[in-house]
Motif scaffolding. Sequence first.
Motif, mmCIF file in Angstrom:
data_model
loop_
_atom_site.group_PDB
_atom_site.id
_atom_site.type_symbol
_atom_site.label_atom_id
_atom_site.label_comp_id
_atom_site.label_asym_id
_atom_site.label_seq_id
_atom_site.Cartn_x
_atom_site.Cartn_y
_atom_site.Cartn_z
ATOM 1 N N LEU A 145 12.563 0.769 0.445
ATOM 2 C CA LEU A 145 11.981 2.082 0.170
ATOM 3 C C LEU A 145 13.084 3.105 -0.050
ATOM 4 O O LEU A 145 13.026 3.911 -0.973
ATOM 5 N N PHE A 146 14.102 3.045 0.801
ATOM 6 C CA PHE A 146 15.167 4.039 0.708
ATOM 7 C C PHE A 146 15.920 3.910 -0.607
ATOM 8 O O PHE A 146 16.301 4.904 -1.211
ATOM 9 N N GLU A 147 16.138 2.663 -1.041
ATOM 10 C CA GLU A 147 16.776 2.464 -2.342
ATOM 11 C C GLU A 147 15.987 3.194 -3.413
ATOM 12 O O GLU A 147 16.536 3.906 -4.257
ATOM 13 N N GLN A 148 14.655 3.010 -3.341
ATOM 14 C CA GLN A 148 13.820 3.625 -4.374
ATOM 15 C C GLN A 148 13.860 5.153 -4.295
ATOM 16 O O GLN A 148 13.886 5.834 -5.311
ATOM 17 N N SER B 42 8.178 5.410 6.773
ATOM 18 C CA SER B 42 8.734 4.147 7.241
ATOM 19 C C SER B 42 8.063 3.673 8.516
ATOM 20 O O SER B 42 8.323 2.581 8.987
ATOM 21 N N ALA B 43 7.162 4.520 9.097
ATOM 22 C CA ALA B 43 6.605 4.164 10.400
ATOM 23 C C ALA B 43 5.925 2.805 10.381
ATOM 24 O O ALA B 43 5.983 2.057 11.351
ATOM 25 N N VAL B 44 5.285 2.475 9.259
ATOM 26 C CA VAL B 44 4.547 1.217 9.229
ATOM 27 C C VAL B 44 5.341 0.095 8.566
ATOM 28 O O VAL B 44 4.842 -1.007 8.408
ATOM 29 N N LEU B 45 6.566 0.385 8.166
ATOM 30 C CA LEU B 45 7.323 -0.635 7.433
ATOM 31 C C LEU B 45 8.295 -1.376 8.345
ATOM 32 O O LEU B 45 8.741 -0.849 9.354
ATOM 33 N N GLN C 297 0.839 -1.203 0.000
ATOM 34 C CA GLN C 297 0.000 0.000 0.000
ATOM 35 C C GLN C 297 0.870 1.248 0.000
ATOM 36 O O GLN C 297 0.564 2.240 -0.650
ATOM 37 N N GLN C 298 1.953 1.158 0.747
ATOM 38 C CA GLN C 298 2.875 2.282 0.795
ATOM 39 C C GLN C 298 3.408 2.584 -0.609
ATOM 40 O O GLN C 298 3.495 3.732 -1.021
ATOM 41 N N LYS C 299 3.733 1.524 -1.352
ATOM 42 C CA LYS C 299 4.234 1.708 -2.718
ATOM 43 C C LYS C 299 3.177 2.390 -3.574
ATOM 44 O O LYS C 299 3.482 3.263 -4.375
ATOM 45 N N VAL C 300 1.916 1.953 -3.401
ATOM 46 C CA VAL C 300 0.842 2.553 -4.186
ATOM 47 C C VAL C 300 0.721 4.032 -3.850
ATOM 48 O O VAL C 300 0.555 4.882 -4.728
#
Lengths: 516, 351
Positions: free
Chosen positions: A190-193, A179-182, A157-160
């Motif tokens: 995520l950071f890579e992206q 990042s709170a929910v990851l 969902q975060q990605k969306v």
Amino acid sequence: MQMTGDETAPQKALVEFREIGKTYPNGTVALRNVSFQVIEGDILAVCGENGAGKSTLMKILAGIEQPTQGTIHYEGRQKRIADPNVAGDMGIGMVHQHFSLIRSLSVAENLALGQEPRRGLLIDRRAAADRVRELAQKFSLDVDPETKVGSLSVAAQQKVEILKALSRNTRLLILDEPSAVLTPQETQELFEQLRSLRARGVTIIFISHKLHEVRALANRITVIRSGEVVEDGVLSEMSDAAISKLVMGVDVTRASRNQRDLSAATPVVVVKKATVATGDSDRRIDAIDLTIRAGEILGIAGVDGSGQEGVVDLLCGNVQPDEGDISLLGRPMALATTLDWRRAGMAHLPGDRFQIGGAPHMSLVDNVMAGSHRDKQFTRGPFLRVDAMVARTNELIKTFNVRCLGPREPLNSLSGGNAQKLVAAREFSSNPKFLIVNQPTRGIDVAAAAMIHGELLRLSQNGTAILLVTSDLDELLQLSDRVAVMFDGRIAVVLENDGLTPERLGPYMLGLEKAS
Amino acid sequence: MIRSAFASTAITVGFCLFVLLVVLVPVALLYPEPGEVLSRFLLGPFEKTRYMGNIVELATPSMLTALAVVLMFRCGAFNLGVEGSFFLGGLTTAAMVLWMPLPPLVGIPLALLAGAIVGSLVCGIPGIVKATTGASELVSSLMLNYAAVFIGLFVLNYYLRDPTAAMLSSDRFPAEYRFESLIPRTRIHIGSIVAVVACIIGAIYLNRTSQGLEVRISGTGNDFSRHLGLNSVALNIRIQVIGGMIAAFAGGIEMLGLYSRFTWQNTTGNGWTGVIVAIIARDNPILIIPAALFIGYLQVGGDLVSRAFGVPTEIVSLIQALVMICVTSVAIFQHPALRKFVQGNRGEAAQ
Ligand SMILES: Nc1ncnc2c1ncn2[C@@H]1O[C@H](COP(=O)(O)OP(=O)(O)OP(=O)(O)O)[C@@H](O)[C@H]1O
Ligand SMILES: [Mg+2]
């Protein structure tokens, strides 16, 4: 750090805040006199304690809230960002602290909302789905356009959300506690992206309470305290200690656990060979054996989706086991509902505070008193003793240091972290015999986290049996007396926490090792 | 919180006036004496005691049906069975009065109670069906409204009909069962007081009782009440039965207050008006009282201009519809500029 880019290039301000002030209609002053610049091509970290005004400032930039004072300059020109559409046209996209996707719609539909590709009068679904695929490929964020958002994992969902924020030629991406929910692994990804986005020239503003994340990602930092900017500078020039001090205003002492021998304490929760074979795959559990003793904190570790949520569901009465036995203080609980569990002394701080843990539009009093609203102390016959309830709420607001205007304000007027403290206050204050805490310090600042940890330790000292589920290994190892590692719906091993390290847990979490 | 509640009430009142003028002025201009039409509509209802009485008479049943709707909506049940409940309640009360000649002191409460119980089925059954099969209470309650009417016609035709009367109607109710008028030259009866008191009790129930808190929590969605271990399914059914009882009770009161025979051959519209009133009152039981009076006032005004100038009474429906659209446009309410306009700068001053 390799991220500061070409140091000699002239630094051009993409955004400049000039003396921004914000007073909410209820009278809360969230920001005063905020002035600073966001440099094009930077990754800027915005830090500050819960309720400092970080989300408010970002909402102003994204056109969701209007400033009551001051101006915003974008690319050197003064702009009025009247609504999110204007922000979108300017190339500003935002990922919110609380997900804003519609769960019953597909990924493609969510992304198309408000900018639907048309064919005549109808929405061109094919084009919408193609656009998602194209975007997903462009930013190498892998999602299936046809899936319903509700059935996606939190990370997906975060990605969306990020794709949605990027869907309109975005030049400035704002992430409010992404990042709170990851889990840590998902955060790395995520950071890579985000780094690769930056390499494409996207400027990023990112809010986080975790210093190591800020260090890993950002090159500049702006610190806000009580609505004012107290620091704005290059990250590499500041020490961790200096930043912590700036964020909190004071030094924070971490709560620490005493090594105790609890093997003789009364077992509070006993689970024997419990299996839940139905429902979502990452909530299934397989022949779980678990004992939690009075005064013990049992931590559950595991890669996200290894069955931790299944154990929580089982022990709060959301599901009943297909096989196996559970008891709470000797009482059989295999068929118990949530109400039965609560009556027997269970309390539960859920992972999702806004959907499950509270009612956003109801007042703080209602949110805090829900659950104890039938206690003698707060009722007279069928009637509520509102004065007693308000007094109690005020008391909890004070002990848990919830920043708010008053007990009659609605929950959604609190900042994210403060709302979480309030829900924790309700669950912790019910004198539970058995307490389930799921990600207790998600989105909470350092001082509040220390306070929550202190409360958990205090409860355990008073004999409460605590089940701690967290994806933060530091927190897990800091608080747990024992750690159960889950893999694939099973408990791989239960370890005494006498100086456990993440390295010891790793092989079990990945399923490489099992207890013999 | 309190200030913002005040602001939304102020905005609602503003909209009501705005819509009133936007609809009325162009309509009035179509007539030779536009000023007359306007003043007749707006001021006419206050000219005579009788007209003001009419406002109260019209508002009485819709206050009660609106209360039923508010309770059900606040609990998260979108049940529109009030129309059918009202009808069946009126029918049952009429039948009881005709068939069971007890002394009025016992007979009236008994007749109203029987009406409430029978009428509650129209709201209660959809609630039970929802709980057991998951079928939408909205659809099943709408359909049951029709069933209620046909049952009513059947009973009227075969059991209650007065063969000597020219039209399809029941026998005359014994005079001592009918409510007396409280104010001379009006037909305002005890039911109006009952309705106002009921709305106040409704507000106390929702805001000041443990069960009311549970109702409000259930209404915010399932996850939170499940987390707390509340049995919201049972609560939902209970509230829909209570809602049905209130609406049916209103039907009985209407029957004894304004009628001398049972003559309804279709639903009366009082349930729909109740839904409109509930929406204008923004699901707040206390605000039902002014909202119902406002709708009553519109109806009386519309009646007056229709009789005097032949203005079609549909303009009243038009005004109601527009008011509803405005009131439900949450977007407008949350418009920062409008809010600021209403609240002024007191926000800053308070800090
Ligand atoms: N809709 C609102 N109405 C009234 N007050 C609000 C509203 N939203 C936020 N506030 C208040 O504004 C202040 C700043 O809130 P904000 O959400 O910006 O904090 P934050 O820095 O994002 O904190 P957190 O880390 O907890 O998310 C808080 O005191 C909060 O109570
Ligand atoms: Mg925030």
